[in-house]
Design an enzyme around this catalytic site. Structure first.
Site, PDB file in Angstrom:
ATOM      1  N   TRP A 256       0.837  -1.209   0.000  1.00 31.12           N
ATOM      2  CA  TRP A 256       0.000   0.000   0.000  1.00 31.12           C
ATOM      3  C   TRP A 256       0.871   1.258   0.000  1.00 31.12           C
ATOM      4  CZ3 TRP A 256      -1.602   3.276   4.505  1.00 31.12           C
ATOM      5  CH2 TRP A 256      -0.740   3.113   5.608  1.00 31.12           C
ATOM      6  N   ASP A 257       2.142   1.087   0.299  1.00 30.87           N
ATOM      7  CA  ASP A 257       3.088   2.210   0.267  1.00 30.87           C
ATOM      8  C   ASP A 257       2.966   2.974  -1.055  1.00 30.87           C
ATOM      9  OD1 ASP A 257       3.867   0.177   2.048  1.00 30.87           O
ATOM     10  OD2 ASP A 257       5.977   0.707   1.968  1.00 30.87           O
TER      11      ASP A 257
ATOM     12  N   GLU B  69       0.804  -1.848  13.183  1.00 31.24           N
ATOM     13  CA  GLU B  69       0.911  -3.314  13.261  1.00 31.24           C
ATOM     14  C   GLU B  69       1.274  -3.799  14.662  1.00 31.24           C
ATOM     15  OE1 GLU B  69       3.640  -4.134  10.087  1.00 31.24           O
ATOM     16  OE2 GLU B  69       2.064  -4.137   8.569  1.00 31.24           O
TER      17      GLU B  69
ATOM     18  N   LYS C   4       3.022   1.773  16.353  1.00 31.41           N
ATOM     19  CA  LYS C   4       4.152   1.632  15.431  1.00 31.41           C
ATOM     20  C   LYS C   4       4.234   2.798  14.446  1.00 31.41           C
ATOM     21  CE  LYS C   4       6.024  -1.500  11.898  1.00 31.41           C
ATOM     22  NZ  LYS C   4       5.752  -2.614  10.996  1.00 31.41           N
ATOM     23  N   GLN C   5       3.090   3.172  13.890  1.00 26.45           N
ATOM     24  CA  GLN C   5       3.115   4.181  12.820  1.00 26.45           C
ATOM     25  C   GLN C   5       1.749   4.865  12.760  1.00 26.45           C
ATOM     26  OE1 GLN C   5       3.330   0.561  10.198  1.00 26.45           O
ATOM     27  NE2 GLN C   5       2.778   2.063   8.632  1.00 26.45           N
TER      28      GLN C   5
HETATM   29  C1  BGC Z   1       4.793  -1.222   7.623  1.00 23.40           C
HETATM   30  C2  BGC Z   1       3.776  -1.312   6.506  1.00 23.40           C
HETATM   31  C3  BGC Z   1       4.473  -1.215   5.170  1.00 23.40           C
HETATM   32  C4  BGC Z   1       5.594  -2.230   5.056  1.00 23.40           C
HETATM   33  C5  BGC Z   1       6.417  -2.069   3.784  1.00 23.40           C
HETATM   34  C6  BGC Z   1       5.855  -2.292   7.419  1.00 23.40           C
HETATM   35  O1  BGC Z   1       6.839  -2.174   8.403  1.00 23.40           O
HETATM   36  O2  BGC Z   1       4.184  -1.397   8.873  1.00 23.40           O
HETATM   37  O3  BGC Z   1       2.840  -0.265   6.638  1.00 23.40           O
HETATM   38  O4  BGC Z   1       3.567  -1.391   4.150  1.00 23.40           O
HETATM   39  O5  BGC Z   1       6.475  -2.094   6.153  1.00 23.40           O
HETATM   40  O6  BGC Z   1       7.022  -0.810   3.735  1.00 23.40           O
END
Ligand code: BGC
Length: 756
Positions: free
Chosen positions: A350-351, A481, A594-595
């Site tokens: 999804w990035d 996550e 986390k984000q």
């Molecule tokens: C992130 C995801 C991301 C993936 C690839 C993961 O660490 O939590 O949001 O899509 O890395 O960059």
């Protein structure tokens, strides 16, 4: 000036390294990686290197389906993880001086300098070394992947004996006998097809891609002997060099894949590319490279006056993104590590939609951004199959968490089955693209089919809660996550509602404006607009979206406030990053995020929230976010700038833009965080530049950091190149293109064509 951990020089256009430290070789291999949008590779040395190194050369779109390896199989897991392949080592040039092998791990390195010129994507290495036999030589190696000729790699390799006359032996070769360091069952992914003089062709097992590599070499006054071992064509020549005179080898490598050629023609095609390179010559090819890169930079440069570290950081991000994807091929996409390492395999997350699309939209033009949408459109049927495997029906689509060919590759249940918000980002990208370009016609040409299939998924994924008398979304993982299998993740539910509403609007638009396309779509997708949209609207009206009225915030998920509310500022720095220091169980039970999660939603849909709401949510969630995904600080930086928290915005920006250069996460040796580099660009342009589409026009409401004298950036807006210059006194926008209306600080103004 030096940056901290990796001892890199700070310069606005150059990435430099001034000493040789074997412990940093792998990190530098990632940072100095080369790419031309269709292939790329780590900055391995051309000559033999016996120290620790991660060899990596990658060809976009060429992958291997590596059989899944999990501890406990769950129904619905994918059979394989599509991995970007480590391909032939095309850069090889073995060098001997008076018979002694040049190997930096085995000789005294007196001087070492490496430079990536980001203006033109040319990698140069200069060094003075003393070999074991006492011969001292100066070496200069220059390498690039041509942007003008996408199948060509170029090397110029010079050796000058310094302390005596010497015999220099050059042995340029290609080595297709390579492996991935990340292979689930330690298998070799390639099998040889044929090797001829100067060329070799291999096929990927299972996926059946074929690639041929061919070299054409030149060395003044030398006769090459040819050696053809399977998978390893090699030539060798020795020249006698007087002390102080230079022997220079030129090596042109053609790299052609079955994505673009018929397998039986590959070897000839690669040989022709190499021969044409030789014919054109090094200087002409460098010139082409400079011109091609200048044209790219012209559309997207960012200039920060007064802060060289920030300047280098953002140029590095833009540079890496341009090296990774140029939009010439809808089969390609932007992997989290680009062409800098193997990690993350599969390529498309999804990035791409959430972070990268806006970058390409504003810097590479509408067509390139559209290619990214078409990539997902082309994979729609696979997304429908993917959803069907999980029990969804009637054309509902769930796009994979990670993919290369449309099939899901991820295999951790809490992500594969539950991190479904990715569907939302894919729909949002269509909206974002149309909002920026005005190209509504895309809805009829693919957009609506994707949107309605995603809306169908949401309509089946929700549950009616008798207790609440509302719809709820159970068992999901949000962008954060560090929480799995939660109920009512606000971000997921919010974007799901938004998708259903937008899909309904899109359907109405196509029906009214493109009746023929509408009829085809209804027939092809068995779309009953009035019944389906009525159902979507009913769900949207009755969807539960958690809020905490007392704090005035949206609730990340049910039960979030039951957690012990500790702040990141109270965490012992020795315990960070928590994903390396804590057990998973402890992470799951903690309140640490986390984000960006709620804030990701607020960022996407800023117009729907007043400043006070944004501020309250920002303060609450920023204090609890550990930013252990590289995708996180940029979103927080943009919101911090918007609500006037300038110092915080700046701190978060530096963390994103120099993440790899300063190796914050201590893992750059695995590869660079390419997709989050688009987030750094967003932090500058949307955060500090305050760029945002609002009410149909492009608006700039800048927030210039104190430390910067000025910020200038270029964006491509509806076919015009706008140069936006922000100073502490105000904003100026120069327009290279037809007159256009924009807004500054919400005030509309018409920009004349400044070329005249
Ligand atoms: C992130 C995801 C991301 C993936 C690839 C993961 O660490 O939590 O949001 O899509 O890395 O960059």
């Amino acid at each position: 000036m030096q940056s901290n951990r990796l001892n890199l020089g700070i310069d606005p256009w150059l990435l430099t390294e001034n000493d040789f430290d074997p412990s940093r070789v792998k990190s530098s291999e990632s940072l100095f990686a080369l790419g031309n949008g269709v292939m790329g590779g780590r900055a391995n040395f051309e000559e033999r290197y016996s120290g620790p190194s991660l060899q990596g050369n990658y060809i976009g779109g060429v992958y291997y389906p590596d059989k899944t390896r999990v501890g406990w199989w769950k129904n619905g897991y994918p059979e394989y993880f599509a991995k970007v392949l480590n391909a032939a080592f095309w850069i090889g040039v073995d060098v001997r001086v008076d018979g002694e092998e040049l190997d930096l791990a085995q000789c005294e390195v007196k001087r070492f300098y490496r430079e990536m010129d980001m203006r033109r994507s040319v990698l140069t290495r200069r060094m003075t070394v003393v070999l074991k036999n006492g011969a001292e030589v100066e070496v200069e190696a220059v390498r690039f992947l041509s942007l003008a000729r996408r199948e060509l790699g170029v090397i110029r390799y010079s050796v000058t004996p310094v302390n005596r006359d010497a015999e220099i032996t050059f042995s340029p070769y290609i080595d297709a006998d390579v492996r991935n360091s990340d292979a689930n069952y330690d298998e070799k992914f390639w099998e040889p097809v044929r090797t001829e003089e100067d060329a070799t062709q291999s096929r990927t097992r299972k996926s059946g891609f074929e690639v041929a590599w061919a070299q054409a070499v030149a060395l003044d006054g030398a006769q090459f002997a040819c050696e053809t071992v399977p998978e390893k064509p090699r030539r060798t020549a020795t020249v006698r060099c007087g002390k102080g005179t230079t022997a220079t080898l030129y090596k042109y490598t053609g790299i052609c894949s079955s994505l673009n050629h018929r397998p039986e023609e590959l070897s000839a095609a690669a040989q022709a590319v190499a021969a044409d390179g030789l014919q054109a010559g090094f200087d002409a090819l460098v010139k082409e490279q400079e011109e091609a890169w200048a044209a790219r930079w012209h559309r997207c440069d960012v200039v920060i006056d007064g802060d060289d570290a920030a300047q280098q950081g953002i140029r590095f991000c833009i540079f890496m993104l341009l090296q990774t994807y140029t939009g010439v091929d809808t089969r390609l996409n932007i992997g989290p590590k680009g062409f800098t390492g193997e990690k993350y395999g599969g390529v498309t997350y999804w990035d791409t939609e959430a972070y990268c699309l806006p970058f390409y939209l504003s810097t590479a033009g509408q067509e390139v951004a559209r290619e990214l949408l078409v990539y997902r459109y082309n994979q729609l049927d696979k997304a429908i199959e993917n959803a069907a495997k999980l029990g969804f029906k009637e054309g509902a689509a769930l796009y994979p968490m990670v993919t290369i060919n449309g099939e899901e590759c991820h295999n951790e249940w809490e992500i594969t089955f539950e991190e479904i918000h990715r569907n939302g980002a894919i729909a949002y990208a269509i909206f974002n693209y149309i909002r920026y370009t005005g190209d509504r016609a895309y809805l009829a040409e693919g957009g609506l089919e994707v949107l309605l299939s995603i809306a169908r998924f949401w309509a089946q994924r929700i549950t009616w809660s008798e207790a609440r008398q509302q719809y709820v979304m159970l068992g999901v993982t949000g962008p954060n996550e560090y929480e799995n299998n939660v109920n009512n993740n606000w971000y997921t539910s919010y974007i799901a509602c938004w998708c259903m509403r937008y899909a309904a609007e899109a359907a109405a638009w196509v029906r009214e404006n493109r009746p023929e396309a509408y009829a085809c779509i209804c027939a092809k997708r068995h779309f009953d607009e009035s019944a389906e949209t009525a159902r979507w609207m009913e769900i949207v009206d009755k969807m539960y979206l958690g809020e905490d009225r007392e704090r005035g915030i949206f609730l990340q998920q049910d039960g979030y406030l039951d957690k012990e509310q500790v702040l990141v500022s109270e965490l012992d720095p020795a315990e960070r990053p928590i994903n390396q220091k804590w057990s998973w169980d402890r992470i799951l039970r903690s309140c640490f995020i986390k984000q960006a999660d709620v804030l990701q939603g607020i960022y996407f849909f800023q117009e729907n929230f007043d400043l006070e709401t944004i501020r309250r949510n920002f303060r609450f969630y920023e204090a609890r976010t550990v930013h252990e995904s590289s995708l996180s600080p940029c979103v927080h930086a943009i919101l911090a700038a918007k609500i006037g928290e300038a110092a915080k915005a700046y701190e978060l920006y530096l963390r994103t833009a120099r993440l790899d250069l300063d190796d914050y996460n201590r893992e750059v040796e695995e590869g660079c965080h390419v997709t989050s580099m688009a987030g750094s660009w967003l932090a500058v342009v949307e955060g500090f530049g305050g760029m945002r589409m609002a009410d149909g026009v492009l608006n700039f409401t800048p927030h210039l950091p104190e430390a910067w004298r000025s910020l200038a950036f270029r964006v491509d807006y509806r076919g015009r190149i706008l140069t936006v210059t922000v100073t502490h006194e105000g904003v100026e926008v120069r327009n290279e293109g037809e007159p256009v209306e924009i807004a500054i600080g919400g005030e509309r103004r018409r920009l004349p064509d400044d070329r005249r």
